[in-house]
Design a protein around this motif. Structure first.
Motif, PDB file in Angstrom:
ATOM      1  N   ASN A 167       0.865  -1.376   0.046  1.00  0.00           N
ATOM      2  CA  ASN A 167      -0.677  -0.323  -0.007  1.00  0.00           C
ATOM      3  C   ASN A 167       0.929   0.934   0.048  1.00  0.00           C
ATOM      4  OD1 ASN A 167      -2.149  -1.315   0.143  1.00  0.00           O
ATOM      5  ND2 ASN A 167      -3.189  -1.007   1.546  1.00  0.00           N
ATOM      6  N   THR A 168       2.282   1.259  -0.684  1.00  0.00           N
ATOM      7  CA  THR A 168       2.604   2.390  -0.884  1.00  0.00           C
ATOM      8  C   THR A 168       3.465   2.203  -2.314  1.00  0.00           C
ATOM      9  OG1 THR A 168       4.072   0.960   1.086  1.00  0.00           O
ATOM     10  CG2 THR A 168       5.026   3.394  -0.654  1.00  0.00           C
ATOM     11  N   VAL A 169       3.163   4.322  -2.744  1.00  0.00           N
ATOM     12  CA  VAL A 169       3.663   5.177  -3.775  1.00  0.00           C
ATOM     13  C   VAL A 169       5.071   5.713  -3.487  1.00  0.00           C
ATOM     14  CG1 VAL A 169       3.219   6.580  -5.046  1.00  0.00           C
ATOM     15  CG2 VAL A 169       1.332   5.607  -4.275  1.00  0.00           C
ATOM     16  N   ILE A 170       5.605   5.375  -4.283  1.00  0.00           N
ATOM     17  CA  ILE A 170       7.015   6.414  -4.135  1.00  0.00           C
ATOM     18  C   ILE A 170       7.139   7.043  -4.887  1.00  0.00           C
ATOM     19  CG2 ILE A 170       9.713   5.495  -4.187  1.00  0.00           C
ATOM     20  CD1 ILE A 170       8.410   3.974  -1.835  1.00  0.00           C
ATOM     21  N   LEU A 171       8.373   7.675  -4.763  1.00  0.00           N
ATOM     22  CA  LEU A 171       8.295   9.511  -5.379  1.00  0.00           C
ATOM     23  C   LEU A 171      10.087   8.908  -5.524  1.00  0.00           C
ATOM     24  CD1 LEU A 171       7.392  10.723  -7.908  1.00  0.00           C
ATOM     25  CD2 LEU A 171       8.019  12.785  -6.049  1.00  0.00           C
ATOM     26  N   GLN A 172      11.200   8.849  -6.654  1.00  0.00           N
ATOM     27  CA  GLN A 172      11.793   8.174  -6.975  1.00  0.00           C
ATOM     28  C   GLN A 172      12.470   9.992  -7.484  1.00  0.00           C
ATOM     29  OE1 GLN A 172      14.900   6.492  -5.052  1.00  0.00           O
ATOM     30  NE2 GLN A 172      16.140   8.191  -5.824  1.00  0.00           N
ATOM     31  N   MET A 173      13.129  11.032  -6.630  1.00  0.00           N
ATOM     32  CA  MET A 173      14.022  11.785  -7.245  1.00  0.00           C
ATOM     33  C   MET A 173      15.300  12.217  -7.762  1.00  0.00           C
ATOM     34  SD  MET A 173      11.386  14.228  -4.948  1.00  0.00           S
ATOM     35  CE  MET A 173      11.750  14.373  -3.268  1.00  0.00           C
ATOM     36  N   ASN A 174      15.879  12.125  -8.713  1.00  0.00           N
ATOM     37  CA  ASN A 174      17.086  12.619  -9.104  1.00  0.00           C
ATOM     38  C   ASN A 174      17.620  13.924  -9.203  1.00  0.00           C
ATOM     39  OD1 ASN A 174      17.446   9.442  -7.479  1.00  0.00           O
ATOM     40  ND2 ASN A 174      17.298   8.689 -10.022  1.00  0.00           N
ATOM     41  N   SER A 175      18.893  14.080  -9.181  1.00  0.00           N
ATOM     42  CA  SER A 175      19.243  14.716 -10.339  1.00  0.00           C
ATOM     43  C   SER A 175      18.441  16.543  -9.299  1.00  0.00           C
ATOM     44  CB  SER A 175      19.127  15.057 -11.664  1.00  0.00           C
ATOM     45  OG  SER A 175      20.100  13.696 -12.474  1.00  0.00           O
ATOM     46  N   LEU A 176      18.546  16.305  -8.207  1.00  0.00           N
ATOM     47  CA  LEU A 176      17.337  17.233  -7.226  1.00  0.00           C
ATOM     48  C   LEU A 176      18.118  18.595  -7.695  1.00  0.00           C
ATOM     49  CD1 LEU A 176      17.057  15.076  -4.332  1.00  0.00           C
ATOM     50  CD2 LEU A 176      14.895  16.711  -5.859  1.00  0.00           C
ATOM     51  N   LYS A 177      17.293  19.686  -7.882  1.00  0.00           N
ATOM     52  CA  LYS A 177      17.579  21.229  -8.068  1.00  0.00           C
ATOM     53  C   LYS A 177      17.055  21.915  -7.207  1.00  0.00           C
ATOM     54  CE  LYS A 177      17.543  20.644 -13.435  1.00  0.00           C
ATOM     55  NZ  LYS A 177      16.231  21.128 -14.562  1.00  0.00           N
ATOM     56  N   PRO A 178      17.932  23.270  -6.988  1.00  0.00           N
ATOM     57  CA  PRO A 178      17.115  24.348  -5.964  1.00  0.00           C
ATOM     58  C   PRO A 178      15.559  24.222  -6.451  1.00  0.00           C
ATOM     59  CG  PRO A 178      19.437  24.625  -6.597  1.00  0.00           C
ATOM     60  CD  PRO A 178      18.692  24.095  -7.708  1.00  0.00           C
ATOM     61  N   GLU A 179      15.178  24.626  -7.463  1.00  0.00           N
ATOM     62  CA  GLU A 179      14.011  24.807  -7.185  1.00  0.00           C
ATOM     63  C   GLU A 179      12.538  23.780  -7.680  1.00  0.00           C
ATOM     64  OE1 GLU A 179      16.419  25.216  -9.871  1.00  0.00           O
ATOM     65  OE2 GLU A 179      15.844  24.284 -11.797  1.00  0.00           O
ATOM     66  N   ASP A 180      13.237  22.810  -6.712  1.00  0.00           N
ATOM     67  CA  ASP A 180      12.772  21.356  -6.346  1.00  0.00           C
ATOM     68  C   ASP A 180      12.014  21.353  -5.311  1.00  0.00           C
ATOM     69  OD1 ASP A 180      14.735  19.148  -8.356  1.00  0.00           O
ATOM     70  OD2 ASP A 180      12.411  19.931  -8.818  1.00  0.00           O
ATOM     71  N   THR A 181      13.054  22.350  -4.593  1.00  0.00           N
ATOM     72  CA  THR A 181      12.033  22.890  -2.985  1.00  0.00           C
ATOM     73  C   THR A 181      10.768  23.050  -2.932  1.00  0.00           C
ATOM     74  OG1 THR A 181      14.546  23.903  -2.509  1.00  0.00           O
ATOM     75  CG2 THR A 181      12.924  24.204  -0.695  1.00  0.00           C
ATOM     76  N   ALA A 182      10.012  22.436  -2.137  1.00  0.00           N
ATOM     77  CA  ALA A 182       9.063  22.452  -1.919  1.00  0.00           C
ATOM     78  C   ALA A 182       8.430  21.981  -1.007  1.00  0.00           C
ATOM     79  CB  ALA A 182       7.623  22.181  -3.303  1.00  0.00           C
ATOM     80  N   VAL A 183       7.046  21.242  -0.487  1.00  0.00           N
ATOM     81  CA  VAL A 183       6.318  20.171   0.681  1.00  0.00           C
ATOM     82  C   VAL A 183       6.094  19.709  -0.584  1.00  0.00           C
ATOM     83  CG1 VAL A 183       4.764  19.776   2.061  1.00  0.00           C
ATOM     84  CG2 VAL A 183       5.913  21.885   2.077  1.00  0.00           C
ATOM     85  N   TYR A 184       6.130  18.393  -0.660  1.00  0.00           N
ATOM     86  CA  TYR A 184       5.428  17.347  -1.241  1.00  0.00           C
ATOM     87  C   TYR A 184       4.276  16.215  -0.890  1.00  0.00           C
ATOM     88  CZ  TYR A 184       8.852  18.123  -4.671  1.00  0.00           C
ATOM     89  OH  TYR A 184       9.806  18.826  -5.367  1.00  0.00           O
ATOM     90  N   PHE A 185       3.093  16.342  -1.723  1.00  0.00           N
ATOM     91  CA  PHE A 185       2.020  15.645  -1.264  1.00  0.00           C
ATOM     92  C   PHE A 185       1.840  14.948  -2.317  1.00  0.00           C
ATOM     93  CE2 PHE A 185       0.431  18.755   1.049  1.00  0.00           C
ATOM     94  CZ  PHE A 185       0.996  19.941   0.978  1.00  0.00           C
ATOM     95  N   CYS A 186       0.808  13.184  -1.227  1.00  0.00           N
ATOM     96  CA  CYS A 186       0.572  12.373  -2.011  1.00  0.00           C
ATOM     97  C   CYS A 186      -0.710  12.511  -1.928  1.00  0.00           C
ATOM     98  CB  CYS A 186       1.092  10.977  -1.954  1.00  0.00           C
ATOM     99  SG  CYS A 186       0.603  10.729   0.098  1.00  0.00           S
ATOM    100  N   ALA A 187      -1.628  11.856  -3.157  1.00  0.00           N
ATOM    101  CA  ALA A 187      -2.999  12.083  -2.790  1.00  0.00           C
ATOM    102  C   ALA A 187      -3.477  11.475  -3.984  1.00  0.00           C
ATOM    103  CB  ALA A 187      -3.501  13.242  -4.122  1.00  0.00           C
ATOM    104  N   ALA A 188      -4.919  10.489  -3.523  1.00  0.00           N
ATOM    105  CA  ALA A 188      -5.460   9.353  -4.893  1.00  0.00           C
ATOM    106  C   ALA A 188      -6.698   9.854  -4.686  1.00  0.00           C
ATOM    107  CB  ALA A 188      -6.141   8.546  -3.032  1.00  0.00           C
ATOM    108  N   SER A 189      -7.186   9.516  -6.189  1.00  0.00           N
ATOM    109  CA  SER A 189      -8.097   9.760  -6.968  1.00  0.00           C
ATOM    110  C   SER A 189      -9.423   8.686  -7.293  1.00  0.00           C
ATOM    111  CB  SER A 189      -8.188   9.862  -8.612  1.00  0.00           C
ATOM    112  OG  SER A 189      -8.666  10.617  -8.807  1.00  0.00           O
ATOM    113  N   VAL A 190      -9.940   8.580  -7.742  1.00  0.00           N
ATOM    114  CA  VAL A 190     -11.534   7.487  -7.817  1.00  0.00           C
ATOM    115  C   VAL A 190     -11.644   7.994  -9.192  1.00  0.00           C
ATOM    116  CG1 VAL A 190     -11.692   7.008  -5.511  1.00  0.00           C
ATOM    117  CG2 VAL A 190     -12.974   8.895  -6.934  1.00  0.00           C
ATOM    118  N   ARG A 191     -10.998   8.764 -10.238  1.00  0.00           N
ATOM    119  CA  ARG A 191     -11.472   9.073 -11.311  1.00  0.00           C
ATOM    120  C   ARG A 191     -11.523   8.306 -11.986  1.00  0.00           C
ATOM    121  NH1 ARG A 191     -14.400  13.896 -12.048  1.00  0.00           N
ATOM    122  NH2 ARG A 191     -14.161  15.530 -10.012  1.00  0.00           N
ATOM    123  N   ALA A 192     -11.262   8.072 -13.977  1.00  0.00           N
ATOM    124  CA  ALA A 192     -12.040   7.005 -14.305  1.00  0.00           C
ATOM    125  C   ALA A 192      -9.774   7.302 -15.209  1.00  0.00           C
ATOM    126  CB  ALA A 192     -12.607   7.381 -15.742  1.00  0.00           C
TER     127      ALA A 192
END
Length: 124
Positions: free
Chosen positions: A77-102
């Protein structure tokens, strides 16, 4: 319903990597498309990556394409976001979300459940 909890954020130097995890509660995880969004200071929350409920298709914002990889492990029950070659502009709060859309939505108002977010800071 599903509850989401992100982890794995932190401080990293430019060019480094981080691996974000989103743990979902409940047995219905497999019915949701999953997305990752981020919100930088003073900016709107934006879509960066999504994965279908089957895991067969993924989608990325141009800003992260080729650097970030989204994946899911339904057994955990896990989703992963692997982030490589990070840049200063990637600085942020990161959120995961779930959708029941088609299909995997790119708009945040089409997601039904959200985590609390995890801070990622990339220093130059």
């Amino acid at each position: 319903q599903v509850q989401l909890a992100e982890s794995g954020g932190g401080l990293v130097q430019a060019g480094g990597s981080l691996r974000l995890s989103c743990a979902a509660s409940g047995r219905t995880f497999i019915y949701y498309h999953m997305g990752w969004f981020r919100q930088a200071p003073g900016k709107e929350r934006v879509f960066i990556a999504g994965i279908t409920r089957s895991g067969g298709s993924t989608y990325y914002a141009d800003s992260v394409k080729g650097r970030f990889t989204i994946s899911r492990d339904d057994a955990k029950n896990t989703v992963i976001l692997q982030m490589n070659s990070l840049k200063p502009e990637d600085t942020a709060v990161y959120f995961c979300a779930a959708s029941v859309r088609a299909a995997v939505p790119f708009e945040e108002n089409r997601y039904n459940y959200w985590g609390q977010g995890t801070q990622v800071t990339v220093s130059s």
